[in-house]
Design a protein around this motif. Structure first.
Motif, mmCIF file in Angstrom:
data_model
loop_
_atom_site.group_PDB
_atom_site.id
_atom_site.type_symbol
_atom_site.label_atom_id
_atom_site.label_comp_id
_atom_site.label_asym_id
_atom_site.label_seq_id
_atom_site.Cartn_x
_atom_site.Cartn_y
_atom_site.Cartn_z
ATOM 1 N N ALA A 26 -33.373 -40.489 -17.484
ATOM 2 C CA ALA A 26 -33.918 -39.878 -16.812
ATOM 3 C C ALA A 26 -33.623 -38.248 -16.670
ATOM 4 C CB ALA A 26 -33.777 -40.511 -15.269
ATOM 5 N N VAL A 27 -32.368 -37.801 -16.981
ATOM 6 C CA VAL A 27 -31.949 -36.679 -16.801
ATOM 7 C C VAL A 27 -32.313 -35.948 -18.033
ATOM 8 C CG1 VAL A 27 -29.975 -35.323 -17.220
ATOM 9 C CG2 VAL A 27 -29.887 -36.949 -15.689
ATOM 10 N N LEU A 28 -32.444 -36.470 -19.304
ATOM 11 C CA LEU A 28 -32.880 -35.768 -20.430
ATOM 12 C C LEU A 28 -34.498 -35.822 -20.371
ATOM 13 C CD1 LEU A 28 -30.744 -36.990 -23.395
ATOM 14 C CD2 LEU A 28 -30.344 -35.211 -21.782
ATOM 15 N N GLY A 29 -34.857 -36.763 -19.693
ATOM 16 C CA GLY A 29 -36.485 -36.815 -19.854
ATOM 17 C C GLY A 29 -36.886 -35.464 -18.771
ATOM 18 N N GLY A 30 -36.386 -35.310 -17.701
ATOM 19 C CA GLY A 30 -36.679 -34.057 -16.999
ATOM 20 C C GLY A 30 -36.250 -32.720 -17.699
ATOM 21 N N LEU A 31 -35.136 -32.729 -18.478
ATOM 22 C CA LEU A 31 -34.794 -31.601 -19.215
ATOM 23 C C LEU A 31 -35.865 -31.264 -20.310
ATOM 24 C CD1 LEU A 31 -30.945 -31.392 -19.874
ATOM 25 C CD2 LEU A 31 -32.359 -29.871 -18.255
ATOM 26 N N ASP A 32 -36.377 -32.258 -20.695
ATOM 27 C CA ASP A 32 -37.310 -32.300 -21.945
ATOM 28 C C ASP A 32 -38.746 -31.488 -21.262
ATOM 29 O OD1 ASP A 32 -38.660 -33.015 -24.575
ATOM 30 O OD2 ASP A 32 -40.166 -33.505 -22.988
ATOM 31 N N ARG A 33 -39.087 -31.958 -20.096
ATOM 32 C CA ARG A 33 -40.138 -31.289 -19.465
ATOM 33 C C ARG A 33 -40.047 -29.648 -19.109
ATOM 34 N NH1 ARG A 33 -40.132 -36.299 -17.177
ATOM 35 N NH2 ARG A 33 -39.057 -35.756 -15.549
ATOM 36 N N LEU A 34 -38.678 -29.457 -18.900
ATOM 37 C CA LEU A 34 -38.358 -28.071 -18.488
ATOM 38 C C LEU A 34 -38.319 -27.315 -19.499
ATOM 39 C CD1 LEU A 34 -36.912 -25.839 -16.801
ATOM 40 C CD2 LEU A 34 -34.678 -26.585 -17.409
ATOM 41 N N VAL A 35 -37.737 -27.874 -20.844
ATOM 42 C CA VAL A 35 -37.821 -26.853 -22.013
ATOM 43 C C VAL A 35 -39.223 -26.541 -22.449
ATOM 44 C CG1 VAL A 35 -37.084 -26.608 -24.457
ATOM 45 C CG2 VAL A 35 -35.442 -27.701 -22.564
ATOM 46 N N ALA A 36 -40.201 -27.728 -22.394
ATOM 47 C CA ALA A 36 -41.309 -27.446 -22.805
ATOM 48 C C ALA A 36 -42.113 -26.466 -21.915
ATOM 49 C CB ALA A 36 -42.180 -28.842 -22.578
ATOM 50 N N SER A 37 -41.683 -26.495 -20.668
ATOM 51 C CA SER A 37 -42.394 -25.413 -19.616
ATOM 52 C C SER A 37 -41.992 -23.961 -20.024
ATOM 53 C CB SER A 37 -41.900 -25.791 -18.281
ATOM 54 O OG SER A 37 -42.469 -24.684 -17.284
ATOM 55 N N LEU A 38 -40.449 -24.046 -20.432
ATOM 56 C CA LEU A 38 -39.942 -22.615 -20.763
ATOM 57 C C LEU A 38 -40.607 -22.088 -21.983
ATOM 58 C CD1 LEU A 38 -36.208 -23.063 -20.093
ATOM 59 C CD2 LEU A 38 -37.611 -21.734 -18.656
ATOM 60 N N GLY A 39 -41.002 -22.830 -22.859
ATOM 61 C CA GLY A 39 -41.772 -22.477 -24.124
ATOM 62 C C GLY A 39 -43.018 -22.168 -23.905
ATOM 63 N N THR A 40 -43.652 -22.713 -23.056
ATOM 64 C CA THR A 40 -45.063 -22.341 -22.600
ATOM 65 C C THR A 40 -45.312 -21.191 -21.983
ATOM 66 O OG1 THR A 40 -45.770 -24.526 -22.559
ATOM 67 C CG2 THR A 40 -47.213 -23.080 -21.601
ATOM 68 N N GLU A 41 -44.115 -21.113 -21.033
ATOM 69 C CA GLU A 41 -43.929 -19.671 -20.324
ATOM 70 C C GLU A 41 -43.894 -18.548 -21.194
ATOM 71 O OE1 GLU A 41 -40.709 -18.236 -17.568
ATOM 72 O OE2 GLU A 41 -41.757 -19.903 -16.498
ATOM 73 N N GLY A 42 -42.947 -18.904 -22.289
ATOM 74 C CA GLY A 42 -42.332 -17.628 -23.210
ATOM 75 C C GLY A 42 -43.352 -17.478 -24.290
ATOM 76 N N GLY A 43 -44.543 -18.348 -24.321
ATOM 77 C CA GLY A 43 -45.394 -18.165 -25.618
ATOM 78 C C GLY A 43 -44.761 -18.623 -26.922
ATOM 79 N N THR A 44 -43.951 -19.470 -26.713
ATOM 80 C CA THR A 44 -43.354 -20.105 -28.105
ATOM 81 C C THR A 44 -42.899 -21.678 -28.164
ATOM 82 O OG1 THR A 44 -41.441 -19.730 -29.534
ATOM 83 C CG2 THR A 44 -40.871 -19.656 -27.115
ATOM 84 N N HIS A 45 -43.176 -22.050 -29.180
ATOM 85 C CA HIS A 45 -42.855 -23.370 -29.296
ATOM 86 C C HIS A 45 -41.540 -23.753 -30.239
ATOM 87 C CE1 HIS A 45 -46.430 -24.797 -27.350
ATOM 88 N NE2 HIS A 45 -47.221 -23.797 -28.317
ATOM 89 N N GLU A 46 -40.834 -22.479 -30.457
ATOM 90 C CA GLU A 46 -39.703 -22.606 -31.123
ATOM 91 C C GLU A 46 -38.594 -22.704 -30.352
ATOM 92 O OE1 GLU A 46 -39.676 -19.043 -33.547
ATOM 93 O OE2 GLU A 46 -41.742 -19.465 -34.672
ATOM 94 N N LEU A 47 -38.215 -23.057 -29.117
ATOM 95 C CA LEU A 47 -37.304 -23.234 -28.493
ATOM 96 C C LEU A 47 -36.721 -24.487 -29.167
ATOM 97 C CD1 LEU A 47 -38.208 -22.754 -24.914
ATOM 98 C CD2 LEU A 47 -37.020 -21.339 -26.369
ATOM 99 N N PHE A 48 -35.349 -24.477 -29.480
ATOM 100 C CA PHE A 48 -34.408 -25.540 -30.088
ATOM 101 C C PHE A 48 -33.326 -25.933 -29.157
ATOM 102 C CE2 PHE A 48 -32.032 -27.810 -33.158
ATOM 103 C CZ PHE A 48 -32.801 -28.524 -33.935
ATOM 104 N N VAL A 49 -33.556 -26.902 -28.529
ATOM 105 C CA VAL A 49 -32.315 -27.304 -27.522
ATOM 106 C C VAL A 49 -32.082 -28.624 -27.689
ATOM 107 C CG1 VAL A 49 -31.434 -27.626 -25.124
ATOM 108 C CG2 VAL A 49 -33.315 -25.699 -25.947
ATOM 109 N N THR A 50 -30.607 -29.217 -28.324
ATOM 110 C CA THR A 50 -29.881 -30.589 -28.282
ATOM 111 C C THR A 50 -28.873 -30.580 -27.301
ATOM 112 O OG1 THR A 50 -28.418 -29.866 -30.045
ATOM 113 C CG2 THR A 50 -30.558 -30.272 -30.810
ATOM 114 N N VAL A 51 -28.844 -32.013 -26.855
ATOM 115 C CA VAL A 51 -28.080 -32.144 -25.851
ATOM 116 C C VAL A 51 -27.756 -33.674 -25.733
ATOM 117 C CG1 VAL A 51 -29.940 -32.644 -24.117
ATOM 118 C CG2 VAL A 51 -27.295 -31.810 -23.327
ATOM 119 N N VAL A 52 -26.416 -33.821 -25.454
ATOM 120 C CA VAL A 52 -25.857 -35.157 -25.346
ATOM 121 C C VAL A 52 -25.287 -35.486 -23.819
ATOM 122 C CG1 VAL A 52 -23.676 -34.861 -26.401
ATOM 123 C CG2 VAL A 52 -24.690 -37.136 -26.218
#
Length: 722
Positions: free
Chosen positions: A431-457
């Motif tokens: 659930a935590v990583l699912g929420g983060l996925d949506r956040l990072v996608a939102s940040l990419g859209t806001e910044g006009g880029t799809h090149e955000l590369f974030v990995t996490v465990v």
């Protein structure tokens, strides 16, 4: 004695052929006086032309290497200086043709041809740089020397050319100093900090100028800080690599180096007592000659000095060389000041986004390490965190936001803060990583880029249930070092279900694995295992082998082991987080250490009393006290700030760390390889401890060591938390 180097005879040299005095024994002049010139083209001395006799007197009286090459055969007559120059060819060279004496080089264009041309044409010739083999002691291989040589025709009383006069002035020292200046510039080009600049500058000035005392000063806000080296100081390789010992000076100090730095005007004292009124010790009091040169820089003020214990006339060439040296130092100091400012800002930004303290739990011991990649002068995106969840479990995370700039660090801060907020609401890793996925996608859209590369465990550790639940979004699999009661430790990678990086529609899955007492979890970034020249599999295998072979499962030790497990430099950041499930609770204590001379003694007494009260074996107490005293002395001496000593005792080991709050940048492995102010620290720590290392902090650094408790001698009980 006529012709002796360094003495000018008075009133004139004795006539060749006259009896030599006792002082002439063994000299070239004595050999000239005793030589049977009547058997040579030069003839008996009493028949010499007055002009020839005057030239011979000049040659024998000169302290400079001089020789007369007489007649068609160019027969040699020379003085002591020239005899020293030609080495073993003397005294057999006297009265012999130059072509025979120098048969090995006579056919070189710069040798026989030059002399013959001067003799035939009567035109003087100047050779500004001649490299000659010199054997000053008559044994061993000749050392190359550089000379400026002049050739002049010699005429008799009638104006007829009867020979050639050659004069050689050695310029080897000037040539060597110019070469040394080139080496100095190369060495300064590799410096990053003012400590580096000071170390290189002091070493160069002491050796190149053959000085007795050198010093270097730079401004520090409203004051100054100065470092000094004295010839004959007991220094070893350890002291050379340690940070220099700076001494702070008031802004209105009257010491010559500060006066020069403040005014920007160089000064030269040839003979006097330039440091009489400001001498710090007998070394300063002995200085009679002192050159002070300001640094030429727009962003930093400073100066350097070179001093001698004897009178020293500062020649124009030497002043020019000193000025050139100061120019190089000024440029290097300016670069270092800019680097330290940028480095400090970047590192402070980076570390301010990481937790300053990790949870202190009775059964879970936690440690983390972060090393910046590239040149350490940029903020990065690696991060870690550990926090207690509402359920009482421990949440642990390690992630990587691509990039090495302020934007990457800012995104890292957003991801870390969002992850903790999501976990405190719903700690399930998927659930935590699912929420983060949506956040990072939102940040990419806001910044006009799809090149955000974030990995996490992300994982949840439930110590009471002896298990870990993990989920990963494109991150390297965690490693667990298992330490069974029976058998050897072994490290194994957790088979976490793979998933894409965040922001790409990640649907993570979880895995739950045992996490028993004695086990240690290791989360790490790809900078730990990736190297350009080898595949990822080799790096992962190297990390697993290093963790398996570690002396203990202590988290701080494992972080150090993991950071150095794969050989070779990495351009990426390195982040490691380790959590040990302790077999028994540990005891801990700490002491704040003031920056004063009595502090190491107070630490020794406190540590001895504390460990004795905990019934630690006597041998461990003695070793720990010695090591801690070294680390405390080093922290106070080189950081110049207060320190904090922390001890943690478990059933298996004693861990001691000393943290300073210095602002000179992190302590690198190269620097900590020597530790002690007198160079004995490393040997002592390595000899008495089972593991040691250094960890950078938000400000300053932490150096630690670990000593294993012999089996059966530990008295840390179940009530050890008190």
């Amino acid at each position: 004695m006529p012709g002796t180097v360094g003495r000018v005879p008075s009133p004139s040299a004795p006539t060749p052929g006259a009896p030599a005095g006792p002082d002439a024994t063994g000299s070239a002049a004595a050999a000239v006086l005793a030589h049977p010139w009547a058997d040579t083209p030069l003839g008996a001395p009493e028949s010499w032309d007055p002009a020839v006799r005057a030239v011979v007197d000049l040659v024998l009286a000169s302290p400079v290497p001089m020789a007369l090459l007489y007649g068609e055969d160019l027969v040699l007559l020379y003085n002591d200086g020239y005899a020293e120059l030609i080495g073993e060819r003397h005294p057999a060279a006297l009265g012999r043709p130059a072509a025979e004496v120098f048969a090995d080089i006579w056919h070189d264009p710069a040798a026989g041809d030059v002399v013959t041309r001067v003799y035939r044409r009567g035109e003087p010739y100047l050779e500004r740089e001649a490299v000659l083999p010199v054997d000053r002691h008559g044994a061993g291989p000749a050392e190359p020397a550089v000379f400026t040589r002049g050739y002049s025709p010699v005429r008799d009383s009638t104006g007829r050319i009867i020979g050639v006069l050659t004069v050689a002035a050695q310029t080897t020292q000037v040539t060597q100093q110019l070469q040394s200046l080139s080496d100095f510039a190369a060495a300064l080009s590799g410096t990053l900090t003012l400590d580096d600049v000071a170390r290189v500058t002091l070493r160069y000035c002491l050796h190149s100028f053959d000085g007795d005392r050198v010093s270097f000063v730079v401004d520090e806000g409203s004051a100054w800080r100065m470092v000094r080296r004295v010839r004959g100081e007991l220094l070893d390789e350890a002291d050379e690599r340690l940070p220099p010992l700076w001494r702070r000076m008031p802004t209105d100090s009257t010491i010559p180096i500060v006066v020069t730095a403040r005014s920007g005007v160089p000064s030269f004292v040839a003979d006097g007592q330039p440091l009489r009124d400001t001498a710090a010790d007998r070394h300063d009091q002995k200085i009679r000659a002192l050159a002070s040169l300001p640094l030429r820089s727009t962003v930093i003020r400073g100066a350097l000095t070179v001093g001698y214990q004897a009178a020293h006339p500062w020649s124009p060439a030497e002043r020019a060389l000193l000025a050139a040296s100061a120019e190089l130092v000024g440029q290097a100091a300016e670069r270092a000041r800019r680097f330290e400012t940028q480095h400090g800002t970047a590192q402070l930004l980076q570390r301010s986004m990481l937790p300053e303290q990790l949870p202190d739990l009775p059964r879970l011991r936690i440690a983390a390490r972060y090393d910046p990649g590239v040149d350490g002068n940029a903020a990065g995106g690696d991060f870690y965190d550990a926090f207690v969840l509402p359920t009482g479990a421990l949440g642990v995370v390690l992630g990587d936001v691509a990039g090495h700039d302020v934007q990457a660090a800012a995104r890292m801060g957003q991801v870390r803060a969002a992850l903790r907020a999501l976990a405190l609401s719903d700690p399930r890793p998927d659930a935590v990583l699912g929420g983060l996925d949506r956040l990072v996608a939102s940040l990419g859209t806001e910044g006009g880029t799809h090149e955000l590369f974030v990995t996490v465990v992300f994982g949840v550790i439930e110590a009471d249930r002896e298990r870990i639940t993990l989920a990963s979004a494109g991150h390297p699999a965690p490693l667990i070092r298992r330490c069974p009661v029976e058998g050897e430790p072994v490290a194994e990678y957790v088979e976490v279900p793979p998933g894409p990086p965040l922001g790409l529609g990640c649907h993570p899955r979880t895995v739950t694995v045992p996490f028993r007492p004695g086990d240690t979890l290791l989360l790490f970034s790809d900078g730990v295992v990736e190297r350009r020249w080898q595949d990822l599999g080799a790096g992962l295998a190297g990390l697993g082998a290093a963790v398996t072979a570690a002396s203990s499962g202590d988290p701080r030790a494992l972080c150090a082991v993991a950071s150095a497990a794969v050989p070779g430099a990495t351009e990426d950041d390195v982040a490691v987080l380790a959590v040990e499930h302790a077999v028994k609770p540990s005891r801990s204590a700490s002491m704040e250490v003031p920056a004063e001379p009595t502090a190491p003694s107070r630490v020794r007494h406190w540590l001895t009393a504390q460990l004795t009260d905990w019934q630690v074996p006597e041998a461990v107490v003695g070793a720990a006290v010695l090591c801690t005293s070294e680390l405390t002395t080093n922290a106070l001496l080189h950081a110049g700030t207060a320190a904090r000593v922390e001890i943690d005792l478990s059933a298996e080991r004693l861990l001691v760390s000393v943290a300073d709050s210095g602002t000179r940048g992190q302590v690198t492995r190269t620097q900590t390889d020597t530790l002690s102010s007198r160079g004995r620290g490393l040997g002592l720590i390595e000899e008495l401890s089972d593991a040691w290392g250094t960890d950078p902090t938000v400000r300053g650094s932490t150096v630690w060591f670990e000593i294993l408790i012999p089996p059966g001698e530990s008295r840390v009980g179940a009530d050890a938390g008190g």
